[in-house]
Design a protein around this motif. Structure first.
Motif, PDB file in Angstrom:
ATOM      1  N   VAL A  56      13.114  -0.196  -0.341  1.00 26.33           N
ATOM      2  CA  VAL A  56      12.783  -0.194  -1.777  1.00 26.33           C
ATOM      3  C   VAL A  56      11.309  -0.439  -2.070  1.00 26.33           C
ATOM      4  O   VAL A  56      10.812  -0.058  -3.127  1.00 26.33           O
ATOM      5  N   ALA A  57      10.580  -1.071  -1.160  1.00 21.14           N
ATOM      6  CA  ALA A  57       9.258  -1.610  -1.475  1.00 21.14           C
ATOM      7  C   ALA A  57       8.280  -0.610  -2.069  1.00 21.14           C
ATOM      8  O   ALA A  57       7.661  -0.869  -3.099  1.00 21.14           O
ATOM      9  N   THR A  96      10.674   4.413 -12.236  1.00 23.49           N
ATOM     10  CA  THR A  96      10.015   5.549 -11.604  1.00 23.49           C
ATOM     11  C   THR A  96      10.284   5.596 -10.108  1.00 23.49           C
ATOM     12  O   THR A  96      10.198   4.567  -9.427  1.00 23.49           O
ATOM     13  N   TYR A  97      10.600   6.777  -9.632  1.00 23.36           N
ATOM     14  CA  TYR A  97      10.724   7.019  -8.197  1.00 23.36           C
ATOM     15  C   TYR A  97       9.390   7.576  -7.697  1.00 23.36           C
ATOM     16  O   TYR A  97       8.838   8.512  -8.280  1.00 23.36           O
ATOM     17  N   ILE A  98       8.884   6.982  -6.618  1.00 19.88           N
ATOM     18  CA  ILE A  98       7.597   7.400  -6.070  1.00 19.88           C
ATOM     19  C   ILE A  98       7.845   8.203  -4.798  1.00 19.88           C
ATOM     20  O   ILE A  98       8.098   7.636  -3.727  1.00 19.88           O
ATOM     21  N   ALA A  99       7.782   9.515  -4.936  1.00 15.03           N
ATOM     22  CA  ALA A  99       8.087  10.391  -3.797  1.00 15.03           C
ATOM     23  C   ALA A  99       6.995  10.341  -2.737  1.00 15.03           C
ATOM     24  O   ALA A  99       7.274  10.413  -1.536  1.00 15.03           O
ATOM     25  N   ASN A 100       5.747  10.214  -3.186  1.00 14.62           N
ATOM     26  CA  ASN A 100       4.624  10.224  -2.259  1.00 14.62           C
ATOM     27  C   ASN A 100       3.723   9.015  -2.533  1.00 14.62           C
ATOM     28  O   ASN A 100       2.743   9.109  -3.266  1.00 14.62           O
ATOM     29  N   PRO A 101       4.061   7.880  -1.960  1.00 16.22           N
ATOM     30  CA  PRO A 101       3.284   6.666  -2.221  1.00 16.22           C
ATOM     31  C   PRO A 101       1.840   6.785  -1.754  1.00 16.22           C
ATOM     32  O   PRO A 101       1.549   7.423  -0.729  1.00 16.22           O
ATOM     33  N   VAL A 110       5.937  -0.936   5.759  1.00 17.19           N
ATOM     34  CA  VAL A 110       7.117  -0.131   5.455  1.00 17.19           C
ATOM     35  C   VAL A 110       6.742   1.334   5.301  1.00 17.19           C
ATOM     36  O   VAL A 110       5.627   1.670   4.920  1.00 17.19           O
ATOM     37  N   ASP A 111       7.690   2.202   5.593  1.00 15.34           N
ATOM     38  CA  ASP A 111       7.547   3.632   5.315  1.00 15.34           C
ATOM     39  C   ASP A 111       8.933   4.219   5.128  1.00 15.34           C
ATOM     40  O   ASP A 111       9.945   3.607   5.492  1.00 15.34           O
ATOM     41  N   GLY A 151      17.829   4.090   4.770  1.00 16.17           N
ATOM     42  CA  GLY A 151      17.909   4.304   3.333  1.00 16.17           C
ATOM     43  C   GLY A 151      18.777   3.301   2.601  1.00 16.17           C
ATOM     44  O   GLY A 151      19.657   2.656   3.176  1.00 16.17           O
ATOM     45  N   LEU A 152      18.520   3.194   1.293  1.00 16.44           N
ATOM     46  CA  LEU A 152      19.213   2.226   0.451  1.00 16.44           C
ATOM     47  C   LEU A 152      20.688   2.557   0.282  1.00 16.44           C
ATOM     48  O   LEU A 152      21.528   1.660   0.228  1.00 16.44           O
ATOM     49  N   GLN A 153      21.026   3.849   0.207  1.00 17.90           N
ATOM     50  CA  GLN A 153      22.427   4.196   0.010  1.00 17.90           C
ATOM     51  C   GLN A 153      23.282   3.745   1.185  1.00 17.90           C
ATOM     52  O   GLN A 153      24.354   3.153   1.000  1.00 17.90           O
TER      53      GLN A 153
END
Length: 439
Positions: free
Chosen positions: A283-284, A295-300, A338-339, A369-371
């Motif tokens: 999640v970080a 917001t979802y950050i696809a490309n941090p 994290v990645d 993944g979170l799921q």
């Protein structure tokens, strides 16, 4: 004198007298029946008031059904009638859902949102879905509520005060997938069931609690705490690699390795809920909650990476982590950081310290993944145990339950128990409400 004002004839008087006698006989029979059934009626009243918050009227045929079941000695069956009603959905199911928007489990001041609607749907089977506890941290779906005033499916936060007074929470519409505030669909791997649902700013959702500012530690810790009922120190472990501590935790803190009058930093950040390997990496750097919403950050980028600290202006310094610089950056140079490709591994430290055993862990101990993490968490015995304890607190806080009875009620809903439970919170509600310890 008008016809309507003429004195009654003898025949009329006799007819009226016979009617009064018949009415009296009917009432006498009713009162006699009621007298015989007073204990059953009182018990049914207690059950319906506790489970539905008094929303179910005594005139509803369901209440008569409850009285009949109680009279037949089936108190649990009567409790199930109340739990399967729309009144339960509108009261206790909704209350439990609102509580789960933060680890405090306090519904005070909370408002309906996509996350709470999702939970209600899983508690009562709204929207045609099967009532299911095991997918509340993993299902990739959104649930809309049917507006009583228009008949159209709308977001829960759009319900007017008038709609709230009459809405039927068992009537929902399931929409596949989840979106952030920009309309971007979340990849399935990062979906966390209700925890990743939010459709507007300031909606009091779990996503708002977990992803607002900070470093998203609250998000991963909140998932664990709400699912298990454990606190941070309940799962802390000092026997852990420094690499599992998030990047923003300063390794030079005097309490980092050995706590001085407190728990060592590494015990929670590396061996507990905040560990990179126990789900923080899921999640970080993926989610944020701004003034616009979730917001979802696809490309941090380095500036958006919350794993590098709360202050965006210091994240580049923390990434470099040159401890010879002045001022000293707030960082841990040994962290894996994290990645998105990182796996989680709950067996690290938690298997040796007995945490997984205490949770009754049944699912896989590794994944991505979170799921996947959310589905694995929901397979734990502690999830059903904690729901049972919460329901006891709601229905009979002064009741007396043995640990064996709590375990038995939890098992009746745990789909991984032997025999398999129902995976339905209403089973827990009926079991608690009908228990001698609650009566």
């Amino acid at each position: 004198m008008s016809k309507s004002m003429q004195p009654p004839t003898s025949r009329t008087k006799v007819a009226r007298m016979l009617a009064l006698v018949a009415m009296a006989w009917t009432l006498l029979n009713a009162f006699s029946a009621m007298a015989i059934d007073v204990p059953s009626t009182v018990m049914a009243l207690r059950l319906k008031n506790a489970i539905t918050g008094g929303l179910m009227p005594s005139s509803d045929p369901l209440f008569a059904q409850m009285v009949t079941l109680v009279a037949a000695g089936n108190v649990k069956g009567a409790a199930l009638v109340a739990a399967n009603s729309k009144y339960f959905a509108n009261y206790l199911a909704r209350r439990l859902a609102l509580q789960m928007q933060s680890p405090s489990l306090d519904a005070s001041g909370m408002t309906d949102n996509d996350a709470s609607a999702f939970l209600v749907a899983h508690f009562v089977g709204g929207g045609g879905a099967v009532a299911r506890i095991s997918t509340i941290w993993s299902e990739n779906a959104t649930y809309l509520v049917v507006s009583p005033s228009t008949g159209a499916p709308i977001h829960a936060a759009d319900l007017s005060d008038d709609d709230l007074a009459t809405v039927d929470w068992t009537q929902m519409v399931r929409v596949g997938g989840q979106q952030d505030i920009t309309g971007t669909y979340l990849p399935v791997s990062v979906v966390g069931g209700y925890t990743t649902l939010s459709d507007r700013a300031n909606d009091n959702s779990f996503a708002m609690f977990g992803a607002t500012a900070g470093t998203n530690l609250r998000m991963i810790e909140g998932i664990w705490q709400i699912a298990t009922g454990f606190a941070l120190l309940d799962v802390a472990s000092p026997a852990v690699e420094v690499e599992l501590v998030p990047r923003f935790v300063p390794v030079y803190d005097p309490n980092f390795f050995h706590g001085q009058g407190q728990t060592a930093c590494i015990a929670c950040h590396g061996g507990g809920m905040a560990s990179v390997g126990h789900g923080y990496a899921t999640v970080a750097n993926v989610f944020d909650f701004t003034e616009d919403g979730f917001t979802y950050i696809a490309n941090p980028t380095v500036r958006t990476m919350k794993s590098l600290g709360s202050d965006p202006n210091q994240r580049n310094r923390n990434l470099t982590c040159d401890l010879t610089r002045t001022p000293t950056p707030v960082c841990n140079p040994n962290s894996f950081d994290v990645d998105s490709a990182q796996s989680w591994d709950v067996a690290k430290t938690w298997s040796e310290t007995g945490v997984l055993s205490a949770m009754g862990w049944k699912g896989p101990t590794t994944g991505k993944g979170l799921q996947q993490l959310g589905y694995a968490i929901a397979q734990s015995w502690v999830v059903y145990q904690f729901f049972t304890q919460r329901v006891i607190g709601e229905l009979c806080p002064l009741g007396t339950f043995t640990s064996a009875e709590v375990s038995a009620i939890a098992a009746s809903a745990n789909p991984w128990a032997d025999p398999a439970g129902t995976d339905d919170i209403r089973t827990i509600v009926a079991g608690v409400a009908s228990s001698p310890g609650c009566l």
